[in-house]
Design a protein around this motif. Structure first.
Motif, short mmCIF file in Angstrom:
data_model
loop_
_atom_site.label_atom_id
_atom_site.label_comp_id
_atom_site.label_asym_id
_atom_site.label_seq_id
_atom_site.Cartn_x
_atom_site.Cartn_y
_atom_site.Cartn_z
N GLY A 1 -29.56 11.78 34.72
CA GLY A 1 -30.15 12.23 35.26
C GLY A 1 -32.06 11.88 34.24
O GLY A 1 -32.95 11.23 35.18
N GLN A 2 -31.74 12.15 33.60
CA GLN A 2 -32.83 12.30 32.01
C GLN A 2 -33.31 10.64 32.53
O GLN A 2 -34.59 10.45 32.66
CB GLN A 2 -33.11 12.67 31.56
CG GLN A 2 -33.08 13.90 31.14
CD GLN A 2 -32.56 14.47 29.79
OE1 GLN A 2 -31.71 13.85 29.42
NE2 GLN A 2 -32.65 15.14 29.08
N SER B 1 -36.23 5.59 33.42
CA SER B 1 -36.29 4.35 34.20
C SER B 1 -37.35 4.06 34.73
O SER B 1 -38.06 2.86 35.04
CB SER B 1 -35.35 3.89 34.06
OG SER B 1 -33.78 3.92 33.02
N TRP B 2 -37.67 5.07 35.79
CA TRP B 2 -38.14 4.56 36.80
C TRP B 2 -39.73 5.05 36.22
O TRP B 2 -40.27 4.19 36.45
CB TRP B 2 -37.96 6.12 37.52
CG TRP B 2 -38.76 5.74 38.93
CD1 TRP B 2 -39.90 5.99 38.90
CD2 TRP B 2 -38.82 5.18 39.92
NE1 TRP B 2 -41.05 6.16 40.01
CE2 TRP B 2 -39.91 5.78 41.40
CE3 TRP B 2 -37.86 4.32 40.68
CZ2 TRP B 2 -40.10 4.92 42.19
CZ3 TRP B 2 -37.62 4.45 41.79
CH2 TRP B 2 -39.11 4.13 42.97
N SER B 3 -39.97 6.15 35.42
CA SER B 3 -41.19 5.45 35.27
C SER B 3 -41.94 4.89 34.07
O SER B 3 -42.50 3.98 33.89
CB SER B 3 -41.63 6.98 34.10
OG SER B 3 -41.12 6.52 32.63
N LEU C 1 -32.39 -1.61 34.72
CA LEU C 1 -32.90 -0.51 33.52
C LEU C 1 -31.52 0.45 32.81
O LEU C 1 -31.17 0.33 32.02
CB LEU C 1 -33.91 -0.60 33.32
CG LEU C 1 -34.39 -0.12 31.94
CD1 LEU C 1 -34.32 -1.12 30.74
CD2 LEU C 1 -35.93 0.74 32.07
N MET C 2 -31.58 0.90 34.09
CA MET C 2 -30.17 2.17 34.01
C MET C 2 -29.03 1.47 33.52
O MET C 2 -28.64 2.44 33.49
CB MET C 2 -30.61 3.22 35.50
CG MET C 2 -29.81 4.21 35.29
SD MET C 2 -30.77 5.89 36.73
CE MET C 2 -28.83 4.26 38.23
N VAL C 3 -28.87 0.48 34.11
CA VAL C 3 -26.82 0.16 34.00
C VAL C 3 -26.71 -0.64 33.00
O VAL C 3 -25.87 -1.02 33.20
CB VAL C 3 -26.75 0.36 35.29
CG1 VAL C 3 -26.76 0.85 36.55
CG2 VAL C 3 -27.52 -0.90 35.84
#
Length: 155
Positions: free
Chosen positions: A27-28, A33-35, A125-127
């Motif tokens: 979750g962090q 990644s979003w910000s 970016l997250m994956v």
């Protein structure tokens, strides 16, 4: 051993890493990644709400909350903020005066269109450490865990 991995997950207790801890860490990662990737000003929840409204064109606040995955109080807050920002408009349902109907404005559509490529970048970016198969497996497992119906894969 992969030197990019950290050795920070606590044992639960004195055994395998806690699933709750790993989900919290993931979750962090989504928030970071979003910000890092999204400069449109939309939050993840606002983006999800606009995606739902793009699909449905108009829906009531309860349906929007259910589809986005937020409770009633959070839904009210999100709708109020998005209305104040000019992203959506609300009106009373003429058939049920207790229901609020919501539609996206042109400004909301512009924000959505600007955010889509940024959101895709955040997801990449997250994956980035995962293979396509691992991403597919993760999507399947998270869909089952969260009770979300799986859709067709998209690029």
């Amino acid at each position: 051993m992969n030197e990019n991995l950290i050795d920070a997950a606590p044992l639960w207790p004195n055994g395998p890493t806690s699933l709750m801890h790993l989900i919290r860490r993931a979750g962090q990662l989504t928030a970071t990644s979003w910000s890092t990737s999204v400069s449109s000003g939309l939050s993840q929840i606002q983006y999800a709400a606009l995606i739902v409204l793009e699909e449905l064109e108009m829906c009531d606040q309860g349906t929007l909350g259910t589809r986005v995955g937020i409770d009633k109080a959070t839904g009210t807050y999100v709708v109020d903020r998005m209305t104040a920002a000019g992203l959506i408009v609300t009106r009373t349902d003429p058939d049920n005066r207790r229901r609020k109907l919501i539609t996206m404005t042109d400004e909301g559509r512009k924000a959505l269109n600007a955010t889509i490529p940024q959101a895709k970048g955040a997801e990449q970016l997250m994956v980035e450490r995962l293979s396509k198969t691992e991403v597919s497996d993760l999507m399947h497992l998270l869909s089952r865990l969260s009770g979300v119906r799986e859709g067709e894969p998209t690029d």
